[in-house]
Design a protein around this motif. Structure first.
Motif, PDB file in Angstrom:
ATOM      1  N   PHE A 182       0.829  -1.204   0.000  1.00 51.19           N
ATOM      2  CA  PHE A 182       0.000   0.000   0.000  1.00 51.19           C
ATOM      3  C   PHE A 182       0.867   1.259   0.000  1.00 51.19           C
ATOM      4  CE2 PHE A 182      -2.197   3.245   2.614  1.00 51.19           C
ATOM      5  CZ  PHE A 182      -3.344   3.438   1.847  1.00 51.19           C
ATOM      6  N   ALA A 183       1.888   1.275   0.847  1.00 53.23           N
ATOM      7  CA  ALA A 183       2.784   2.429   0.907  1.00 53.23           C
ATOM      8  C   ALA A 183       3.540   2.605  -0.403  1.00 53.23           C
ATOM      9  CB  ALA A 183       3.751   2.274   2.073  1.00 53.23           C
ATOM     10  N   ASP A 184       3.982   1.507  -1.003  1.00 51.85           N
ATOM     11  CA  ASP A 184       4.700   1.584  -2.283  1.00 51.85           C
ATOM     12  C   ASP A 184       3.831   2.205  -3.367  1.00 51.85           C
ATOM     13  OD1 ASP A 184       7.038   0.479  -1.305  1.00 51.85           O
ATOM     14  OD2 ASP A 184       6.564  -1.562  -1.926  1.00 51.85           O
ATOM     15  N   LEU A 185       2.547   1.869  -3.378  1.00 48.84           N
ATOM     16  CA  LEU A 185       1.634   2.451  -4.362  1.00 48.84           C
ATOM     17  C   LEU A 185       1.558   3.965  -4.211  1.00 48.84           C
ATOM     18  CD1 LEU A 185      -1.342  -0.086  -4.281  1.00 48.84           C
ATOM     19  CD2 LEU A 185       0.318   0.225  -6.130  1.00 48.84           C
ATOM     20  N   HIS A 186       1.486   4.412  -2.984  1.00 48.82           N
ATOM     21  CA  HIS A 186       1.381   5.849  -2.746  1.00 48.82           C
ATOM     22  C   HIS A 186       2.689   6.573  -3.078  1.00 48.82           C
ATOM     23  CE1 HIS A 186      -2.637   6.608  -1.116  1.00 48.82           C
ATOM     24  NE2 HIS A 186      -2.588   5.341  -0.706  1.00 48.82           N
ATOM     25  N   LEU A 187       3.814   5.946  -2.781  1.00 51.06           N
ATOM     26  CA  LEU A 187       5.080   6.585  -3.136  1.00 51.06           C
ATOM     27  C   LEU A 187       5.221   6.675  -4.654  1.00 51.06           C
ATOM     28  CD1 LEU A 187       7.762   7.817  -2.285  1.00 51.06           C
ATOM     29  CD2 LEU A 187       8.742   5.514  -2.299  1.00 51.06           C
ATOM     30  N   GLU A 188       4.852   5.623  -5.354  1.00 55.24           N
ATOM     31  CA  GLU A 188       4.930   5.632  -6.817  1.00 55.24           C
ATOM     32  C   GLU A 188       4.067   6.754  -7.390  1.00 55.24           C
ATOM     33  OE1 GLU A 188       3.689   2.791 -10.624  1.00 55.24           O
ATOM     34  OE2 GLU A 188       3.627   1.988  -8.578  1.00 55.24           O
ATOM     35  N   ALA A 189       2.855   6.906  -6.870  1.00 54.79           N
ATOM     36  CA  ALA A 189       1.966   7.964  -7.348  1.00 54.79           C
ATOM     37  C   ALA A 189       2.522   9.344  -7.015  1.00 54.79           C
ATOM     38  CB  ALA A 189       0.579   7.788  -6.740  1.00 54.79           C
ATOM     39  N   PHE A 190       3.080   9.479  -5.817  1.00 55.50           N
ATOM     40  CA  PHE A 190       3.627  10.772  -5.388  1.00 55.50           C
ATOM     41  C   PHE A 190       4.816  11.172  -6.252  1.00 55.50           C
ATOM     42  CE2 PHE A 190       6.030  13.432  -2.259  1.00 55.50           C
ATOM     43  CZ  PHE A 190       5.063  14.417  -2.079  1.00 55.50           C
ATOM     44  N   GLN A 191       5.593  10.192  -6.673  1.00 56.43           N
ATOM     45  CA  GLN A 191       6.782  10.477  -7.471  1.00 56.43           C
ATOM     46  C   GLN A 191       6.457  10.912  -8.898  1.00 56.43           C
ATOM     47  OE1 GLN A 191       8.934   6.790  -6.852  1.00 56.43           O
ATOM     48  NE2 GLN A 191      10.235   7.704  -5.255  1.00 56.43           N
ATOM     49  N   ARG A 192       5.209  10.731  -9.341  1.00 50.95           N
ATOM     50  CA  ARG A 192       4.828  11.238 -10.650  1.00 50.95           C
ATOM     51  C   ARG A 192       4.925  12.765 -10.700  1.00 50.95           C
ATOM     52  NH1 ARG A 192      -0.608   7.777 -10.629  1.00 50.95           N
ATOM     53  NH2 ARG A 192       0.290   5.692 -10.898  1.00 50.95           N
ATOM     54  N   ASP A 193       4.563  13.390  -9.588  1.00 50.38           N
ATOM     55  CA  ASP A 193       4.634  14.856  -9.518  1.00 50.38           C
ATOM     56  C   ASP A 193       5.924  15.346  -8.873  1.00 50.38           C
ATOM     57  OD1 ASP A 193       2.117  15.171 -10.658  1.00 50.38           O
ATOM     58  OD2 ASP A 193       1.113  14.990  -8.713  1.00 50.38           O
ATOM     59  N   HIS A 194       6.603  14.451  -8.129  1.00 52.39           N
ATOM     60  CA  HIS A 194       7.827  14.823  -7.421  1.00 52.39           C
ATOM     61  C   HIS A 194       8.855  13.723  -7.694  1.00 52.39           C
ATOM     62  CE1 HIS A 194       4.252  16.312  -5.264  1.00 52.39           C
ATOM     63  NE2 HIS A 194       4.943  17.412  -5.071  1.00 52.39           N
ATOM     64  N   ALA A 195       9.559  13.855  -8.809  1.00 49.28           N
ATOM     65  CA  ALA A 195      10.389  12.764  -9.331  1.00 49.28           C
ATOM     66  C   ALA A 195      11.404  12.230  -8.322  1.00 49.28           C
ATOM     67  CB  ALA A 195      11.095  13.220 -10.596  1.00 49.28           C
ATOM     68  N   ASP A 196      11.960  13.098  -7.514  1.00 48.47           N
ATOM     69  CA  ASP A 196      13.004  12.680  -6.579  1.00 48.47           C
ATOM     70  C   ASP A 196      12.479  12.479  -5.158  1.00 48.47           C
ATOM     71  OD1 ASP A 196      14.950  12.819  -8.616  1.00 48.47           O
ATOM     72  OD2 ASP A 196      15.171  14.979  -8.306  1.00 48.47           O
ATOM     73  N   ALA A 197      11.170  12.361  -5.026  1.00 48.48           N
ATOM     74  CA  ALA A 197      10.580  12.257  -3.689  1.00 48.48           C
ATOM     75  C   ALA A 197      11.029  10.983  -2.978  1.00 48.48           C
ATOM     76  CB  ALA A 197       9.061  12.286  -3.787  1.00 48.48           C
TER      77      ALA A 197
END
Length: 300
Positions: A207-222
């Motif tokens: 679940f956390a990995d899914l959210h990080l992947e989505a967040f990195q779409r707008d913040h590439a180096d997040a």
């Protein structure tokens, strides 16, 4: 390790007796640790009281934390509706929710500690709490009646937590979603923790990995820290999705599928191309006869 006698040679090799060398230093450090431990409990109470006074910001924050399930009018009932739900929310609100000045309440209080009338020991603790956020930890060791060790599930960092009561209740590999507060040379639980069984670890990480992947779409180096700083409430959304009765892998698997589809659709709305696999997943979820988590299937 054998206990060092007061009249024994000091282990540091100075040639002096222990009582004339490092014993006074160690006793002073232990006394300081006891003061800080007492101070953290008092300071946490002051922070929660300050959070309750932020009445204008609570409705929006509560909607984020509980995904619209509860309203601000129900805050006084949340400890009955959810396991220590009000305390969990108020702790998240104080440490994680960004106010209109761009700071969390704890960051704001640390910048102007006079508003809380803090003791010297409380003033020492507060600056070290400004970076604390809600995070998931797995129990990695237990000294029942004394303390326990946890590993951060997002970066594998290890921490010792001194809590005599909780150390008797936790189990190896159990998951805690909680705020860990640095207190001298150890850590304390801030507010209340959500306790999850060990079999949720893999699903929570997915679940956390899914959210990080989505967040990195707008913040590439997040990084994980960036995601938690912005959206730590999603950890509570995972807790809410867990069945409260007997373990039911189907419920959480369906929840993860819905999360994956929802996050992919969010990406599409930002101009990202959705793959044919994602399209099929959407169809699968819409046509599935397996009901997803209901409003009553939340666990703490």
């Amino acid at each position: 390790m054998a206990k060092i006698g007061r009249n024994d040679p000091c282990p540091c090799g100075s040639g002096k007796k222990y009582k004339q060398c490092h014993l006074p230093i160690e006793e002073a450090a232990q006394a300081e640790q006891r003061r800080l431990w007492q101070a953290q409990d008092e300071l946490m109470g002051k922070i929660i009281s300050a959070a309750q006074e932020q009445t204008a910001d609570i409705p929006a924050a509560l909607a984020r934390f509980w995904e619209g399930k509860y309203t601000a009018d129900q805050l006084s009932e949340l400890d009955d509706l959810e396991d220590r739900g009000a305390e969990r929310f108020l702790t998240w609100f104080a440490f994680d929710y960004v106010l209109d000045d761009g700071k969390t309440l704890v960051e704001r209080l640390a910048a102007d500690p006079e508003t809380l009338e803090l003791t010297d020991d409380e003033q020492r603790l507060l600056p070290g709490w400004t970076g604390v956020r809600l995070r998931p930890y797995a129990i990695s060791g237990i000294h029942a009646g004394m303390s326990f060790q946890v590993a951060d599930m997002l970066n594998d960092a290890s921490y010792n937590v001194e809590d005599h009561a909780v150390s008797r209740r936790v189990e190896q590999d159990e998951v805690l979603i909680v705020h860990l507060l640095p207190v001298g040379n150890t850590h304390a639980i801030g507010g209340a923790a959500a306790h999850l069984t060990a079999d949720t670890r893999q699903k929570l990480r997915e679940f956390a990995d899914l959210h990080l992947e989505a967040f990195q779409r707008d913040h590439a180096d997040a990084t994980w820290a960036d995601l938690i700083r912005e959206r730590s409430e999603v950890l509570n959304h995972f807790v809410m999705a867990l069945p409260t009765e007997a373990p039911n892998p189907t419920v959480i698997d369906t929840f993860l599928l819905r999360t994956r589809v929802a996050l992919r659709l969010t990406g599409e709305s930002l101009g990202l191309v959705r793959s044919s696999d994602d399209s099929q997943q959407t169809a699968d979820v819409q046509s599935s006869d397996v009901s997803g988590p209901s409003a009553d299937e939340n666990a703490s």
